[in-house]
Enzyme design. Sequence first.
Site, mmCIF file in Angstrom:
data_model
loop_
_atom_site.group_PDB
_atom_site.id
_atom_site.type_symbol
_atom_site.label_atom_id
_atom_site.label_comp_id
_atom_site.label_asym_id
_atom_site.label_seq_id
_atom_site.Cartn_x
_atom_site.Cartn_y
_atom_site.Cartn_z
ATOM 1 N N LEU A 188 0.823 -1.357 -0.069
ATOM 2 C CA LEU A 188 0.020 -0.086 0.025
ATOM 3 C C LEU A 188 0.790 1.309 0.101
ATOM 4 O O LEU A 188 0.377 2.358 -0.400
ATOM 5 C CB LEU A 188 -1.053 -0.050 1.244
ATOM 6 C CG LEU A 188 -1.847 -1.097 1.171
ATOM 7 C CD1 LEU A 188 -2.661 -1.006 2.595
ATOM 8 C CD2 LEU A 188 -2.984 -0.895 0.377
ATOM 9 N N GLY A 189 2.009 1.083 0.643
ATOM 10 C CA GLY A 189 2.942 2.213 0.631
ATOM 11 C C GLY A 189 4.206 2.090 1.353
ATOM 12 O O GLY A 189 4.393 0.906 1.970
ATOM 13 N N ASP A 213 4.890 12.885 13.517
ATOM 14 C CA ASP A 213 5.067 12.944 11.732
ATOM 15 C C ASP A 213 3.497 13.512 11.094
ATOM 16 O O ASP A 213 2.956 12.663 10.322
ATOM 17 C CB ASP A 213 5.308 11.695 11.208
ATOM 18 C CG ASP A 213 5.696 11.751 9.463
ATOM 19 O OD1 ASP A 213 5.809 13.132 9.093
ATOM 20 O OD2 ASP A 213 6.016 11.001 8.875
ATOM 21 N N GLY A 270 7.919 4.057 3.166
ATOM 22 C CA GLY A 270 8.474 5.091 3.926
ATOM 23 C C GLY A 270 9.746 4.891 4.687
ATOM 24 O O GLY A 270 10.183 3.732 4.605
ATOM 25 N N GLY A 271 10.118 5.820 5.283
ATOM 26 C CA GLY A 271 11.482 5.653 5.931
ATOM 27 C C GLY A 271 11.295 4.710 7.137
ATOM 28 O O GLY A 271 12.450 4.137 7.418
ATOM 29 N N GLY A 308 9.317 1.868 6.942
ATOM 30 C CA GLY A 308 8.977 0.574 6.896
ATOM 31 C C GLY A 308 7.891 0.599 5.573
ATOM 32 O O GLY A 308 7.922 1.629 4.825
ATOM 33 N N THR A 309 7.449 -0.858 5.431
ATOM 34 C CA THR A 309 6.668 -0.767 4.217
ATOM 35 C C THR A 309 5.298 -1.325 4.738
ATOM 36 O O THR A 309 5.150 -1.948 5.631
ATOM 37 C CB THR A 309 7.089 -1.855 3.276
ATOM 38 O OG1 THR A 309 8.538 -1.518 2.896
ATOM 39 C CG2 THR A 309 6.226 -1.984 2.061
ATOM 40 N N VAL A 310 4.085 -0.964 4.248
ATOM 41 C CA VAL A 310 2.668 -1.233 4.601
ATOM 42 C C VAL A 310 2.209 -1.992 3.503
ATOM 43 O O VAL A 310 2.152 -1.753 2.305
ATOM 44 C CB VAL A 310 1.870 0.061 4.833
ATOM 45 C CG1 VAL A 310 0.471 -0.563 5.228
ATOM 46 C CG2 VAL A 310 2.428 0.929 5.822
#
Length: 740
Positions: A418-419, A537, A421-422, A424-426
């Site tokens: 799904l996405g 964040d 980022g810094g 981790g991964t979802v």
Amino acid sequence: MQVFLHLGLGFVLLAAQCTPGAAVPSSQCQRQCGTVEIPYPFGIDPNCSLAEGFDLSCEVQDGISRPFNGDFEVLSISLIQGTMRVLNYIVAHCYNTSTERMEFMGRFNGYASRPSSPYRLSDVQNRFTVIGCNALYLIADSNGKGYQGMGVSTCRNFSDLVDGSCSGIGCSQTMIPKMMYNYDLSSSSSYNTSQIWEFNRCSYAVLMEAASFKFSTLYVSTTKFNDTNDGRVPMVLDWAIRDQKCDVAAQNKTGTYACLSRNSVCVDSINDNGYMCNCSQGYKGNPYLPDGCRDVDECIDNPCPLGGVCHNTIGGYRCSCRAGRKLESNVCNLDIGLIIGVTMGLFALMVIIMIIVFWGQMIIQMRKLNKVRQDYFHQNGDLLLFDRMKSEKGLAFTVFSEAELKKSTDNFDNSRILGKGGHGTVYKGIIKNNMPVAIKRCALVDERHKKEFGQEMLILSQINHKNIVKLLGCCLEVEVPILVYEFVPNGTLFELIHGKNQALQISFSTLLRIAHEAADGLSFLHSYASPPIIHGDVKTSNILLDENYMAKVSDFGASILAPSDEEQFVTLVKGTCGYLDPEYMQTCHLTEKSDVYSFGVILLEILTGQLPLKLEGSEKQRSLSLIFLSAMKENDLDAVLVSHVKGQESMELLRGLADLAKSCLDMCGDNRPSMKEVADELNRLRRLSMHPWARFHVQTDAETLLVGESTDGYQKELSGYPMGKSENQPINQTSSYFAR
């Protein structure tokens, strides 16, 4: 002009209604007439047939018993093929030298039946046959489909005829259509044999079985064709249980369904509507009687290969070979394996020992792997978590195994992302009960954070607020814990503000409501625990929208507790450029006021419709915060407001929202309002926008929202900024569980 002489319908076949009854015939019923077997559903005696249409008569002629179906003598009946062979009458048209006229000889008849009759003229096995050197006959189905066909046979000289050839010279054969249940014949009066009667005095026409006919030149030069069987030849009738196909008839198995045997199958008739019954494969007998289909003993004829032994089975058979041989390609060959078995014994024993050793090593390695997982489990705070879970009644939190999460994400397949980022991964996962979830694989963290992970997960798992994404559980048996969140389907606030045609799609009141709900969620996060839980964040892409477009603050699962000593002044949160608290950048001290500053940037995005950070222009022109604060200082708020916002709300409301944003963006954190104060002020401004004295009508929050495409260019430029749905992702729902 040609005139056809109508021959008429001579004899009528017995053709009563053929709907079957449920009664089973008596075993005393006569089942033989002469040499012809009369199987059920046909019968001779009263109440011995399935229905009236299947009644036959047994008559004695010339001292011999013969079965009749009406006026037609029955030759044979086939249950498997659904056919009956009868003797049909030949029509003869001969030249009388005395009267010098063509005259009909014998019995002039065709065949007549009704649609309800079981019988149809077989279009496959019958042919309309015409014999003669000057013959023209017409066959017609006047009471059925209106079919008409013509048979023509001509010749000039007897020498033109050829035995066995029926192609129009002296003999012709014509096919008939399906579904015919009657026919009659006509002959042309202008066709006669007066000029060639010396070798062809008669012509003939009949519908007959093609397989039983072979043309002979004697049929033209003599009356031989009409002299056998009193001028009769075989004809084939197709019979069936009419009016229903198998799929309909089988639903009435307790009523009129005719296939009574347990080992029978229903077969649709190929000639008109109706069905027949056959025994299943491996069985034979009468499928119209209970237990009429019996197992065939295939071993009577020993179908097995030479040297093989046949074993009859229910509905089939199997073959085996005698000791020392085995069946290969339907041949009993010498069993080479048995011969060399003793020689291979030692080798097999060695293989077994090797397998035992291999599995022993596998078990040892698996135990080591389980120990590593248990060590990770302990490092990640499992004891603390389980002790508290036991003491807290109704705590909806699950500790998943690594295998469960791998299965739910197809082993963390890229198509499930799904996405990224810094932090981790979802992935999108489907757990038990087909429940969609968002599964976040965190990036590596240091040892201090591992030790505190259990305490943080316990606190976060108990957070239950409508505007905060729920943490459903985690996996602790891996080096870096995996988090499992509820799945939120309708994208992010970032996509609503910065998508295409956003001015036409989103009302300002809707954005204001979403901002208020997000502020409520952050306020709850700050006030729930002591010390507070700091998000770290806060940004529009971390505010998700559920199926009703209610705001849900996300990506706080790995947020930190407020630092309490100098050792914790470590940058655990990377944050996102454009949202970062300037005071945090100087002190590396993350506080709840850092979240307030980031929320102030969100308010600017709502007011201006612009991105927090641009990649071109001067330093002051890049930062949305600096542009806004400069406009406020010069009392020129109107210059930065997006045009459609000014058209929807009063300046009083917009200035109030701008003042709130300005206070959130104060360089000194102590001067900023708390998140609760921000939420209260947003609530007041919302009430103001809906006040009846307001100059502009505010659309309700229930309006339909069409989410535009996200601004991928801006996302891809910022390191650690959450990405939207990847271009290569097949997942249809755009959920935004973006890892920090």
